[in-house]
Design a protein around this motif. Structure first.
Motif, mmCIF file in Angstrom:
data_model
loop_
_atom_site.group_PDB
_atom_site.id
_atom_site.type_symbol
_atom_site.label_atom_id
_atom_site.label_comp_id
_atom_site.label_asym_id
_atom_site.label_seq_id
_atom_site.Cartn_x
_atom_site.Cartn_y
_atom_site.Cartn_z
ATOM 1 N N ARG A 5 140.270 -21.975 33.187
ATOM 2 C CA ARG A 5 140.518 -23.372 33.535
ATOM 3 C C ARG A 5 139.685 -23.772 34.745
ATOM 4 O O ARG A 5 139.486 -22.991 35.658
ATOM 5 C CB ARG A 5 141.991 -23.582 33.861
ATOM 6 N N ALA A 26 152.653 -30.527 36.636
ATOM 7 C CA ALA A 26 152.295 -29.551 35.598
ATOM 8 C C ALA A 26 150.883 -29.018 35.840
ATOM 9 O O ALA A 26 150.634 -27.811 35.738
ATOM 10 C CB ALA A 26 152.420 -30.196 34.219
ATOM 11 N N GLY A 27 149.965 -29.917 36.152
ATOM 12 C CA GLY A 27 148.583 -29.490 36.402
ATOM 13 C C GLY A 27 148.493 -28.616 37.638
ATOM 14 O O GLY A 27 147.760 -27.626 37.667
ATOM 15 N N SER A 30 149.833 -25.240 36.920
ATOM 16 C CA SER A 30 148.881 -24.509 36.088
ATOM 17 C C SER A 30 147.773 -23.907 36.958
ATOM 18 O O SER A 30 147.285 -22.805 36.698
ATOM 19 C CB SER A 30 148.295 -25.462 35.045
ATOM 20 N N THR A 61 157.218 -18.420 34.586
ATOM 21 C CA THR A 61 158.152 -19.460 34.124
ATOM 22 C C THR A 61 159.337 -19.547 35.078
ATOM 23 O O THR A 61 159.789 -20.631 35.447
ATOM 24 C CB THR A 61 158.650 -19.136 32.703
ATOM 25 N N TRP A 64 158.410 -21.461 38.107
ATOM 26 C CA TRP A 64 158.473 -22.917 37.937
ATOM 27 C C TRP A 64 159.920 -23.401 38.079
ATOM 28 O O TRP A 64 160.196 -24.361 38.785
ATOM 29 C CB TRP A 64 157.909 -23.317 36.568
ATOM 30 N N MET A 107 162.923 -22.720 28.491
ATOM 31 C CA MET A 107 161.824 -23.696 28.433
ATOM 32 C C MET A 107 161.231 -23.816 27.026
ATOM 33 O O MET A 107 160.270 -24.552 26.823
ATOM 34 C CB MET A 107 160.706 -23.270 29.394
ATOM 35 N N LEU A 109 159.626 -21.449 25.234
ATOM 36 C CA LEU A 109 158.279 -20.862 25.245
ATOM 37 C C LEU A 109 158.228 -19.578 24.422
ATOM 38 O O LEU A 109 159.275 -18.987 24.130
ATOM 39 C CB LEU A 109 157.885 -20.569 26.703
ATOM 40 N N PRO A 110 157.029 -19.133 24.043
ATOM 41 C CA PRO A 110 156.899 -17.897 23.254
ATOM 42 C C PRO A 110 157.548 -16.706 23.961
ATOM 43 O O PRO A 110 157.440 -16.558 25.183
ATOM 44 C CB PRO A 110 155.388 -17.700 23.146
ATOM 45 N N ARG B 15 148.687 -22.605 28.747
ATOM 46 C CA ARG B 15 148.724 -23.952 28.144
ATOM 47 C C ARG B 15 150.123 -24.263 27.631
ATOM 48 O O ARG B 15 150.624 -25.375 27.781
ATOM 49 C CB ARG B 15 147.692 -24.040 27.018
ATOM 50 N N ASP B 16 150.766 -23.251 27.026
ATOM 51 C CA ASP B 16 152.142 -23.465 26.536
ATOM 52 C C ASP B 16 153.064 -23.843 27.688
ATOM 53 O O ASP B 16 153.916 -24.734 27.563
ATOM 54 C CB ASP B 16 152.675 -22.196 25.854
ATOM 55 N N LEU B 17 152.896 -23.133 28.802
ATOM 56 C CA LEU B 17 153.776 -23.394 29.947
ATOM 57 C C LEU B 17 153.511 -24.796 30.515
ATOM 58 O O LEU B 17 154.450 -25.536 30.843
ATOM 59 C CB LEU B 17 153.553 -22.331 31.029
ATOM 60 N N GLU B 18 152.242 -25.157 30.603
ATOM 61 C CA GLU B 18 151.924 -26.490 31.130
ATOM 62 C C GLU B 18 152.534 -27.573 30.237
ATOM 63 O O GLU B 18 153.118 -28.545 30.730
ATOM 64 C CB GLU B 18 150.403 -26.656 31.236
ATOM 65 N N ALA B 20 155.145 -27.211 28.303
ATOM 66 C CA ALA B 20 156.608 -27.146 28.458
ATOM 67 C C ALA B 20 157.041 -27.833 29.752
ATOM 68 O O ALA B 20 158.073 -28.500 29.803
ATOM 69 C CB ALA B 20 157.071 -25.685 28.447
ATOM 70 N N ILE B 21 156.236 -27.666 30.801
ATOM 71 C CA ILE B 21 156.567 -28.328 32.070
ATOM 72 C C ILE B 21 156.500 -29.840 31.902
ATOM 73 O O ILE B 21 157.362 -30.574 32.392
ATOM 74 C CB ILE B 21 155.606 -27.851 33.181
#
Lengths: 191, 292
Positions: A5, A26-27, A30, A61, A64, A107, A109-110, B15-18, B20-21
């Protein structure tokens, strides 16, 4: 190591500021992920290789979800805080003997990155307790012997020395070395 | 400290976490940092849902439309104007539903009183994954407090001295979040885009239904003459970011004088032990909110 990124936007932004970013939370998070995912992954990789990705994902996670607890007492760096969360995630994993996933579940998520990483066979995916037991068995024989006498049989160093025909100071040294090795691989209990 | 190159799974997970956030933020308030460690907000989720709704409304609204029932709407707006020094009691449940059938729900029972620059507040239903039922907490006279129902113990941390904010900056607190909620809904009601759309029975209560032109929000107020909030629906069932429904079980104002015990954990739990300690408070916070 950084992920792929771009990071220019936050180049001069401290971790603490990223965690307080109200414009694009979120950004900003990240970016924090990019900065520390490599270190957190390495930390887990040394301890439980096959689950390192899952536990790294869980740690970030959880970070966050608990970001309001972050206290900036390390000049803006969040790494000590993240590794503290990592230690708790690992301790929870060992205590329950299953890969911790509650934050990711919450959340949506996977939950199984290990399969994506290629850890498919049962032998690749030993239970957390078994994995850590293996860490114990990797100790040099003489250190493991001294450690067992000291910890399991609760002998004094003089008694350990007598049993192993070595001086008490040497017994203390063996136990100390064993504990130092384990300190890098076995999680501590939460305070 | 050493690093490894994360495997592709962790790059994808970023990307998944972003994503989800962003979903998480779309259904809760844009979370700024709270002034106190680990104390999850009582009214915040509720206020956030409304603020998001208001942004949506104001950004999509068309020309002003005269309300058909101006008196009703004005009274509904007036009902959201707590008088200074009173204790505001809001017991509510926020439910967010997603098109895939997932639901997320949380109930909060918040009592709060603005006193000068201090906001005293308690949430008597501190619900979070892993949190024991009956956990209570808040900030009273600048001190963070938690009630642990398992140990029947109240943990109180001394006031934290924080440097004053820069001139012109007002730090948010619980009371300002709730005030924002009232302010935003009042803004909706007085926008000229509200109209009465009949009546509805919700949870056994007779309500007046208020809708907003060019917006998807629906607001129900009590039809008993108080015009107190009963329910606010934001979004539609098919919205990808979810539909939020806030049900107000209680929304009342009480006189501040003589009601100080309402904002006192020690008064609410006279048999509980009391521990004054930062370490004790933090340990209790970690124990009662194991998932952050």
């Amino acid at each position: 190591m950084q992920s792929d990124r771009p990071t220019g936007r936050y180049e001069r932004t401290s971790d603490a500021s990223l965690l307080r970013d109200d414009h694009d939370p979120a950004g900003a998070f990240s970016e924090l992920y990019s900065r520390h995912v490599g270190t957190v992954h390495a930390w887990f990789h040394r301890r439980i290789e096959w689950a390192a990705s899952d536990l790294t994902a869980e740690t970030l996670t959880r970070a966050w979800l608990s970001r309001e607890r972050f206290r900036d007492d390390r000049d803006g760096s969040s790494l000590p805080w993240l590794l503290g969360i990592a230690a708790n995630v690992l301790a929870d994993t060992v205590r329950r003997n299953r890969i911790e996933a509650s934050a990711r579940e919450r959340m949506g998520l996977p939950l199984d990155l290990a399969t994506e990483d290629g850890y498919v066979e049962v032998e690749d995916r030993l239970s957390p307790c078994t994995t850590l037991e293996r860490q114990l068995r990797r100790l040099p024989e003489h250190e493991l012997e001294a450690l067992e006498l000291r910890v399991l049989e609760e002998l004094s160093y003089a008694q350990v020395g007598a049993r192993l025909a070595i001086r008490p100071a040497a017994a203390r040294l063996r136990v100390s070395r064993a504990l130092r090795r384990l300190a890098t691989t076995v999680p501590k209990e939460k305070r | 400290m050493n690093q490894t190159t994360p495997p592709p799974s962790l790059i994808r997970f970023q990307r998944d976490l972003e994503d989800a956030i962003r979903r998480d933020l779309a259904t809760t308030r844009p979370r700024g940092r709270l002034p106190r460690v680990g104390l999850r907000v009582g009214a915040v989720v509720l206020a956030a849902a409304v603020i998001v709704a208001v942004v949506l409304v104001t950004s999509t609204a068309g020309p002003d439309v005269q309300s058909a029932e101006a008196t009703t709407i004005n009274r509904a707006a007036d009902a959201l104007h707590p008088a200074s020094g009173t204790i505001l009691h809001v017991d509510s449940t926020l439910t967010t539903s997603y098109p895939q059938g997932q639901h997320w729900s949380t109930r909060q029972d918040v009592w709060q009183q603005q006193q000068g620059t201090l906001c005293n507040w308690l949430n008597l239903r501190r619900s979070a994954p892993g949190t024991p039922a009956g956990t209570e907490g808040g900030t009273v006279n600048g001190r963070d407090e938690l009630y642990d129902p398992v140990r029947n113990t109240i943990y109180i941390a001394p006031p934290i001295r924080v440097p004053p904010p820069p001139p012109g900056v007002t730090l948010p607190n619980e009371c300002s979040y709730m005030a924002d909620f009232a302010k935003q809904v009042r803004g909706l009601l007085t926008s000229g885009r509200a109209r009465v759309d009949g009546r509805a029975r919700i949870g056994g209560r007779e309500t007046i239904k208020i809708v907003f032109t060019h917006a998807v929000e629906t607001y129900y107020v009590a039809a008993d003459g108080t015009y107190a909030p009963v329910e606010l629906v934001s979004g539609r069932p098919a919205d990808a970011t979810g539909m939020s429904t806030t049900v107000f079980h209680t929304y009342e104002e009480l006189p501040g004088a003589g009601n100080a015990d309402l904002l006192s954990l020690t008064a609410r739990h006279p048999t509980a032990g009391v521990v004054y300690s930062v370490a004790g408070f933090r340990a209790a916070n970690d124990r009662l909110f194991p998932n952050g």
